[in-house]
Design an enzyme around this catalytic site. Structure first.
Site, PDB file in Angstrom:
ATOM      1  N   GLY A  11     -15.139  -8.302  -2.255  1.00  0.00           N
ATOM      2  CA  GLY A  11     -13.728  -8.074  -1.919  1.00  0.00           C
ATOM      3  C   GLY A  11     -13.264  -8.980  -0.783  1.00  0.00           C
ATOM      4  CE1 TYR A  12      -8.496 -11.813   3.123  1.00  0.00           C
ATOM      5  CE2 TYR A  12      -7.703  -9.670   3.866  1.00  0.00           C
ATOM      6  CZ  TYR A  12      -7.732 -11.051   3.994  1.00  0.00           C
ATOM      7  OH  TYR A  12      -7.004 -11.661   4.976  1.00  0.00           O
ATOM      8  CB  ILE A  13     -12.836  -7.181   4.679  1.00  0.00           C
ATOM      9  CG1 ILE A  13     -11.318  -7.010   4.885  1.00  0.00           C
ATOM     10  CG2 ILE A  13     -13.546  -7.219   6.028  1.00  0.00           C
ATOM     11  CD1 ILE A  13     -10.925  -5.718   5.574  1.00  0.00           C
ATOM     12  CG  LEU A  34     -17.139  -7.951 -10.221  1.00  0.00           C
ATOM     13  CD1 LEU A  34     -17.480  -8.901 -11.379  1.00  0.00           C
ATOM     14  CD2 LEU A  34     -16.884  -8.770  -8.956  1.00  0.00           C
ATOM     15  CG  ASP A  59     -18.619   2.915  -8.813  1.00  0.00           C
ATOM     16  OD1 ASP A  59     -18.854   3.242  -7.619  1.00  0.00           O
ATOM     17  OD2 ASP A  59     -17.563   3.167  -9.409  1.00  0.00           O
ATOM     18  CE  LYS A  85      -7.480  -4.095  -0.484  1.00  0.00           C
ATOM     19  NZ  LYS A  85      -7.641  -5.339   0.192  1.00  0.00           N
ATOM     20  CB  SER A 125      -8.258   1.944   8.539  1.00  0.00           C
ATOM     21  OG  SER A 125      -6.898   1.699   8.708  1.00  0.00           O
ATOM     22  CE1 TYR A 150      -7.558   2.722   2.759  1.00  0.00           C
ATOM     23  CE2 TYR A 150      -5.790   3.028   4.350  1.00  0.00           C
ATOM     24  CZ  TYR A 150      -6.952   2.391   3.963  1.00  0.00           C
ATOM     25  OH  TYR A 150      -7.498   1.428   4.779  1.00  0.00           O
ATOM     26  CE  LYS A 154     -10.896   3.026   4.662  1.00  0.00           C
ATOM     27  NZ  LYS A 154     -12.150   2.476   4.137  1.00  0.00           N
ATOM     28  CG  ASN A 180      -2.090  -4.523   9.960  1.00  0.00           C
ATOM     29  OD1 ASN A 180      -2.322  -3.598  10.736  1.00  0.00           O
ATOM     30  ND2 ASN A 180      -1.236  -4.407   8.968  1.00  0.00           N
ATOM     31  CG  ASP A 298       5.447   1.067   6.780  1.00  0.00           C
ATOM     32  OD1 ASP A 298       4.247   1.061   6.439  1.00  0.00           O
ATOM     33  OD2 ASP A 298       6.285   0.253   6.354  1.00  0.00           O
TER      34      ASP A 298
HETATM   35  C1  UD1 Z   1      -1.784  -0.053   6.249  1.00  0.00           C
HETATM   36  C2  UD1 Z   1      -2.690   0.636   7.213  1.00  0.00           C
HETATM   37  C3  UD1 Z   1      -4.017  -0.045   7.253  1.00  0.00           C
HETATM   38  C4  UD1 Z   1      -4.581  -0.145   5.864  1.00  0.00           C
HETATM   39  C5  UD1 Z   1      -3.630  -0.916   4.994  1.00  0.00           C
HETATM   40  C6  UD1 Z   1      -4.165  -0.944   3.586  1.00  0.00           C
HETATM   41  C7  UD1 Z   1      -1.543   1.629   9.110  1.00  0.00           C
HETATM   42  C8  UD1 Z   1      -0.983   1.405  10.462  1.00  0.00           C
HETATM   43  N1  UD1 Z   1      -2.132   0.587   8.563  1.00  0.00           N
HETATM   44  O1  UD1 Z   1      -1.429  -1.267   6.843  1.00  0.00           O
HETATM   45  O2  UD1 Z   1      -4.898   0.692   8.029  1.00  0.00           O
HETATM   46  O3  UD1 Z   1      -5.826  -0.761   5.894  1.00  0.00           O
HETATM   47  O4  UD1 Z   1      -2.369  -0.259   4.992  1.00  0.00           O
HETATM   48  O5  UD1 Z   1      -3.308  -1.600   2.711  1.00  0.00           O
HETATM   49  O6  UD1 Z   1      -1.477   2.690   8.539  1.00  0.00           O
HETATM   50  N2  UD1 Z   1       5.986  -5.005   5.244  1.00  0.00           N
HETATM   51  C9  UD1 Z   1       7.244  -5.486   4.887  1.00  0.00           C
HETATM   52  N3  UD1 Z   1       7.435  -5.945   3.624  1.00  0.00           N
HETATM   53  C10 UD1 Z   1       6.429  -5.970   2.681  1.00  0.00           C
HETATM   54  C11 UD1 Z   1       5.146  -5.490   3.052  1.00  0.00           C
HETATM   55  C12 UD1 Z   1       4.965  -5.009   4.325  1.00  0.00           C
HETATM   56  O7  UD1 Z   1       8.164  -5.471   5.696  1.00  0.00           O
HETATM   57  O8  UD1 Z   1       6.679  -6.392   1.542  1.00  0.00           O
HETATM   58  C13 UD1 Z   1       5.761  -4.514   6.612  1.00  0.00           C
HETATM   59  C14 UD1 Z   1       5.356  -3.057   6.663  1.00  0.00           C
HETATM   60  O9  UD1 Z   1       6.497  -2.235   6.738  1.00  0.00           O
HETATM   61  C15 UD1 Z   1       4.510  -3.023   7.921  1.00  0.00           C
HETATM   62  C16 UD1 Z   1       3.910  -4.418   8.008  1.00  0.00           C
HETATM   63  O10 UD1 Z   1       4.689  -5.228   7.154  1.00  0.00           O
HETATM   64  O11 UD1 Z   1       5.326  -2.815   9.029  1.00  0.00           O
HETATM   65  C17 UD1 Z   1       2.466  -4.482   7.562  1.00  0.00           C
HETATM   66  O12 UD1 Z   1       2.370  -3.851   6.274  1.00  0.00           O
HETATM   67  P1  UD1 Z   1       1.042  -3.898   5.405  1.00  0.00           P
HETATM   68  O13 UD1 Z   1       0.538  -5.271   5.295  1.00  0.00           O
HETATM   69  O14 UD1 Z   1       1.297  -3.129   4.147  1.00  0.00           O
HETATM   70  O15 UD1 Z   1      -0.037  -3.128   6.281  1.00  0.00           O
HETATM   71  P2  UD1 Z   1       0.071  -1.698   7.008  1.00  0.00           P
HETATM   72  O16 UD1 Z   1       0.963  -0.803   6.280  1.00  0.00           O
HETATM   73  O17 UD1 Z   1       0.304  -1.946   8.443  1.00  0.00           O
END
Ligand code: UD1
Length: 337
Positions: A11-13, A34, A59, A85, A125, A150, A154, A180, A298
């Site tokens: 995977g990614y990480i 996969l 798995d 995730k 997370s 989700y 965790k 992130n 969020d």
């Molecule tokens: C969340 C979880 C993180 C988890 C991840 C899994 C929290 C704080 N974080 O990350 O632990 O591992 O999901 O996927 O709960 N955004 C936009 N437009 C988009 C997509 C995102 O504006 O199209 C904004 C979101 O509102 C957020 C930021 O970008 O403020 C980051 O979003 P994202 O990348 O989805 O990660 P988190 O939600 O922070």
């Protein structure tokens, strides 16, 4: 050479962590079904590391396969990444998340115990903090009721590991609470491969820049932050991957049973709008975006107090946001070819 079992290692990480483990002199052994990766990542890992990393397509909740791997290899530590995730999907289909994420951990712990493998790094997370009361958030902060199934998995998985370790006087674990992760390996040979429409910000940005999506929607600009958009702690995935190597160095040096949670972030809060501006500046590509409503679940702002990682693991993030965005964009461009 110490062998480390990496569940979800394609995977990614996981894939970036296999690179760092290999380059630090460990042999990663990957088990991955996969579901969220591609088989060609294995060749890319070989190209980067020069090592043909053993891979089992299975798995990790399959105890028969897991037992077989432990019989074939002397495994000295496990990193457990394998998990679903997608926050949104977990709200739609909570039983899938509880079933997969909890069962895979239980199997990993049971099989590790059977084979007396005492060192576990768990992929947790910052979601466990919910909306933190103080920022930056440190590891002693209250664990909040999660906003999504989700997130709940965790919290439950951390609790299961803590209870398991408390019951023994030999097992050791580090719970890495990621902020992130973004970016890709600087070689552009591995990176994030989102399934379908990305829900995470940076893959959505790079796909929009590449013309695969019309426009990015910024989820809310009326938060109580300087520019109104959410604040996150964006960390380069290779920095994050290196933290796992440090976590094993820490675990292998412990003579006593231990279980400790450690934040893995840069310590810097960055807004969504700042990130977009930096993406445009770094890549020279103009991004089409609009402001939309807030996304349910969020949190407004979260970024790490990263001191414990420095003190305990002698680890800190080295790469800048610009490095991350450049690498994310270079990776996206390779996917277009
Ligand atoms: C969340 C979880 C993180 C988890 C991840 C899994 C929290 C704080 N974080 O990350 O632990 O591992 O999901 O996927 O709960 N955004 C936009 N437009 C988009 C997509 C995102 O504006 O199209 C904004 C979101 O509102 C957020 C930021 O970008 O403020 C980051 O979003 P994202 O990348 O989805 O990660 P988190 O939600 O922070």
């Amino acid at each position: 050479m110490k062998k480390i079992l990496v569940t979800g290692g394609m995977g990614y990480i996981g894939s970036h962590t296999c690179v760092e483990l290999s380059q630090a002199g460990y042999l990663p052994i990957i088990v991955d079904n996969l579901e969220n990766s591609k088989i060609w990542i294995k060749d890319r890992l070989l190209e980067i590391t020069g090592v043909d990393i053993p891979f089992y397509q299975a798995d990790c909740a399959d105890s028969v396969v897991l037992n077989q791997i432990f019989e074939e290899h002397h495994i000295e530590g496990v990193i457990h990444f394998a998990a679903n995730k997608a926050v949104g999907e977990s709200v739609q289909n909570p039983l899938k998340y509880y079933h997969n994420n909890i069962n895979s951990l239980l199997t990993v712990l049971e099989v590790s115990e059977k084979h007396n493998c005492q060192n576990l790094v768990f992929s947790s997370s910052c979601t466990v903090y919910g909306e933190p009361d103080t920022l930056p958030v440190d590891e002693s902060a209250t664990i909040k009721k999660a906003e999504s199934p989700y997130g709940s998995t965790k919290i439950f998985c951390e609790t299961i590991i803590e209870d398991f370790i408390r019951s023994s006087n030999v097992y050791k674990s580090v719970l890495l609470r990621y902020f992130n992760p973004i970016g890709a390996h600087h070689s552009s040979l591995i990176g994030e491969l989102p399934l379908g429409v990305p829900s995470n910000l940076v893959p959505f940005i790079t796909q929009t820049a590449a013309g695969l999506r019309d426009s990015l929607v910024v989820f809310g600009n009326n938060y109580n932050t300087a520019d109104g958009s959410c604040i996150r702690d964006f960390i380069h995935v290779s920095d994050l991957a290196q933290a796992h190597v440090k976590a094993f160095e820490f675990l292998f040096a412990q003579s006593q049973s231990t279980c400790t949670a450690i934040n893995i972030g840069t310590g810097q809060g960055y807004s969504v709008l700042q990130l977009i501006q930096d993406f445009e500046k770094t890549t020279g590509v103009k991004l089409n975006y609009t402001i939309g409503p807030k996304r349910a679940g969020d949190v407004e702002a979260v970024y790490a107090d990263a001191r414990k990682a420095k003190e305990t693991l002698q680890w800190e993030a080295k790469r800048s946001i610009k490095d991350s965005l450049r690498d994310a964009w270079n990776w996206e461009k390779t996917l277009l070819k």
